[in-house]
Design a protein around this motif. Structure first.
Motif, PDB file in Angstrom:
ATOM      1  N   ILE A 189      -9.121  -0.040  -4.444  1.00 31.89           N
ATOM      2  CA  ILE A 189      -8.399  -0.963  -5.320  1.00 31.89           C
ATOM      3  C   ILE A 189      -7.152  -1.489  -4.620  1.00 31.89           C
ATOM      4  N   VAL A 190      -6.544  -0.647  -3.785  1.00 26.36           N
ATOM      5  CA  VAL A 190      -5.399  -1.103  -3.002  1.00 26.36           C
ATOM      6  C   VAL A 190      -5.805  -2.281  -2.116  1.00 26.36           C
ATOM      7  N   LYS A 216      -7.549  -4.655  -2.785  1.00 21.75           N
ATOM      8  CA  LYS A 216      -7.517  -5.924  -3.514  1.00 21.75           C
ATOM      9  C   LYS A 216      -6.235  -6.682  -3.202  1.00 21.75           C
ATOM     10  N   PHE A 217      -5.195  -5.924  -2.775  1.00 23.43           N
ATOM     11  CA  PHE A 217      -3.962  -6.605  -2.395  1.00 23.43           C
ATOM     12  C   PHE A 217      -4.089  -7.006  -0.931  1.00 23.43           C
ATOM     13  N   SER A 255      -2.425 -11.881  -5.016  1.00 22.99           N
ATOM     14  CA  SER A 255      -3.060 -10.621  -4.637  1.00 22.99           C
ATOM     15  C   SER A 255      -2.680  -9.513  -5.604  1.00 22.99           C
ATOM     16  N   PHE A 293      -5.176  -7.269  -7.868  1.00 22.61           N
ATOM     17  CA  PHE A 293      -5.113  -5.800  -7.926  1.00 22.61           C
ATOM     18  C   PHE A 293      -4.931  -5.336  -9.364  1.00 22.61           C
ATOM     19  N   LYS A 304       0.832  -1.204   0.000  1.00 18.80           N
ATOM     20  CA  LYS A 304       0.000   0.000   0.000  1.00 18.80           C
ATOM     21  C   LYS A 304       0.866   1.252   0.000  1.00 18.80           C
TER      22      LYS A 304
END
Length: 565
Positions: A434-435, A437-438, A507, A511, A402
């Protein structure tokens, strides 16, 4: 007229003025929902959890098609009516009525593959008592090999009031279940968990399965474990006539009780959430059109031409951005490798120190009770140490990714900087979404392997070693323990390194995919609005200033209403 009605009317008028008929239709549907206090209860979950069978059990009749391959392909709404039947709603808004036995022709993957009949949704009318309280909605199974089914379900999430999330007793909750549940939790406050197919397990194994699933849901979805209730049911048992033991009555009672007590609150919260998303879209469109109209025509024309000419360049730049991120992912993998090996050395050092304490006074380890005590303590060291390592890796890898992403996006003076800003304005989502998603916590946690270390005897009957001295026997026991635990440490370290690096890469792939989709949506939105504005400004009779004034009035009306509330 109530404040809520005034707000809805304002949004509807604004959507009509903006020529956004889809938004206007959604607003009117929400107004109707408020007046009727209708609650949408969606049956959702992954492919092959028995969702359609569960619906059949709830209404007491085999209506929804079931099978061993992906079956439901179309959103299906079940509503109350005195006489059964179906209504097919096509994507062009035309409707058609038919008999109940024709349902499969429209909703099944076999008879309507990839929705070649262009069905929007199907309404099933049925006299089941539960449908007097709620509208039940059947969704395509998420996670089947048919990707369009998953897309259909995900697009429907914002319209849900209550969700029944179906798990299956023949398989523990998976990383895919967790990942979808995390998305669902962002959209729906009220989620009921059901463990279907309980007849496949005995009571003890069923309790263990549900305890495991509760723990996983609590860990990965930020829900306190005390608030998670999983209702075990067997839809097939109920449909076979064994209603007393199926658990379906318990589910029906829970739904009726919760809805009777909380219906106004559920409807109000759900409607407010959906209206807020619509308002955000309307505000974004107003601002985008204002920006375009206030731009000189020549400059607007130039911008459109430049956009068309450089679109591929921008997409290439994003590919370069992903290549840079891939470099950082590799660095992150290397860090994982170092962290795991350092932890393994620390655990091994702790084990050696513990064994040495058992050597004073001497010969304790010749007695079985001390051997068992030592093994129990060593097992705990292994479990605790590697559990701490996994938690540390999960938290640090996500935090590092992030930080890398945000620093690159928000400090770079290129199109990606603007994309980060425009996401929240035009797509109702921020870059931070969206971050998220990791997150390799979304994948099933690793299990620590002990590989038979609970065996009672270090010295076996086949090898009594009667000819050795006590000191030699003790040394042999120590060597045996150290060897076994060294192998276990190596095995678990290698396993965690592999799984951590796999999950980090997976991940990142998730992303990457979501980011590309969102960027493409953003490009399409910006391009469409620029072209529309350019066409209007080129019309001889088009009043630019009048349009600006109208848009400013729309924005002020929304602002005034918001501030007054």
């Amino acid at each position: 007229m109530s404040t809520g009605a005034q707000y809805i009317q304002l949004l509807h008028q604004t959507a009509i003025q903006l020529e956004q008929q889809n938004l206007a239709d959604e607003i009117m549907q929400l107004q109707q929902k408020l007046s009727s206090a209708e609650i949408n209860v969606v049956i959702t979950g992954f492919f092959k959890r028995g969702k359609s069978s569960l619906i059949n059990a709830l209404i007491g009749q085999n209506i929804m098609p079931t099978g061993v391959v992906p079956v439901t392909a179309i959103i299906t709404l079940l509503k109350y009516a005195a006489f059964p039947g179906i209504e097919i709603v096509y994507k062009n808004n035309q409707t058609e009525k038919n008999d109940l036995h024709c349902l499969q022709q429209y909703v099944s993957e076999e008879e309507n593959p990839e929705n070649i009949k262009n069905v929007s949704h199907v309404i099933v009318y049925h006299p089941a008592p539960i449908l007097q309280q709620i509208t039940i909605i059947d969704t395509p199974g998420v996670g089947s090999s048919l990707e369009h089914n998953t897309d259909t379900t995900l697009q429907f999430l914002t319209k849900i009031d209550v969700a029944i999330f179906v798990l299956s007793a023949d398989m523990p909750i998976s990383k895919s279940d967790i990942e979808f549940l995390a998305q669902l939790k962002l959209q729906v406050n009220d989620i009921v968990f059901v463990e279907n197919k309980k007849d496949l397990l005995n009571i003890s194994d069923l309790e263990k399965m549900m305890a495991h699933n509760k723990k996983m849901i609590a860990e990965h979805c930020n829900i306190p474990i005390a608030e998670i209730a999983i209702i075990p049911v067997s839809a097939n048992t109920h449909l076979a006539g064994n209603m007393a033991t199926s658990g379906i009555d318990n589910l029906l009672q829970l739904l009726e009780k919760n809805i009777a007590q909380n219906k106004p609150t559920i409807v109000q919260q759900s409607t407010e959430r959906q209206l807020a998303l619509i308002e955000q879209s309307i505000r974004s469109l107003i601002q985008l059109r204002l920006d375009n109209l206030q731009m000189p025509v020549q400059e607007l024309n130039q911008r459109v031409n430049n956009f068309q000419a450089t679109k591929s360049v921008l997409l290439n730049e994003i590919e370069g951005f992903h290549a840079i991120l891939q470099h950082y992912i590799q660095k992150l993998n290397e860090t994982v490798h170092v962290q795991c090996n350092d932890k393994a050395k620390g655990i091994e050092t702790e084990i050696i120190a513990l064994i040495e304490r058992y050597l004073h006074p001497s010969y304790q380890l010749l007695e079985k009770q001390y051997q068992q005590q030592l093994i129990k303590t060593l097992n705990q060291i292994i479990r605790t140490g590697f559990d701490q390592l996994k938690t540390q890796l999960e938290e640090s890898s996500k935090a590092q990714f992030k930080q890398i992403l945000e620093q690159y996006l928000l400090n770079s003076k290129n199109i990606l900087h603007n994309i980060a800003i425009h996401f929240s304005d035009y797509l109702n989502t921020g870059i931070e979404t969206i971050v998220e998603k990791f997150d390799w916590k979304a994948y099933t946690a690793s299990y620590i392997t002990l590989n038979g270390l609970d065996k009672e005897a270090i010295i076996t009957k086949n090898n009594p070693l009667f000819y050795l001295t006590k000191k030699s026997k003790e040394q042999l026991i120590v060597q045996s323990v150290l060897q076994q635990y060294h192998e276990i440490i190596v095995q678990n370290t290698a396993s965690i390194i592999y799984e951590a690096q796999y999950k980090i890469q997976e991940s990142f792939r998730k992303f990457n995919s979501d980011f590309k989709i969102k960027v493409q949506q953003l490009f399409n939105t910006l391009e469409q609005e620029m072209v529309i504005t350019m066409q209007k400004t080129n019309e001889l009779n088009f009043n630019t200033q009048g349009s600006i004034t109208t848009l400013e009035t729309m924005k002020n009306n929304l602002n005034c209403f918001t501030h007054s509330v």
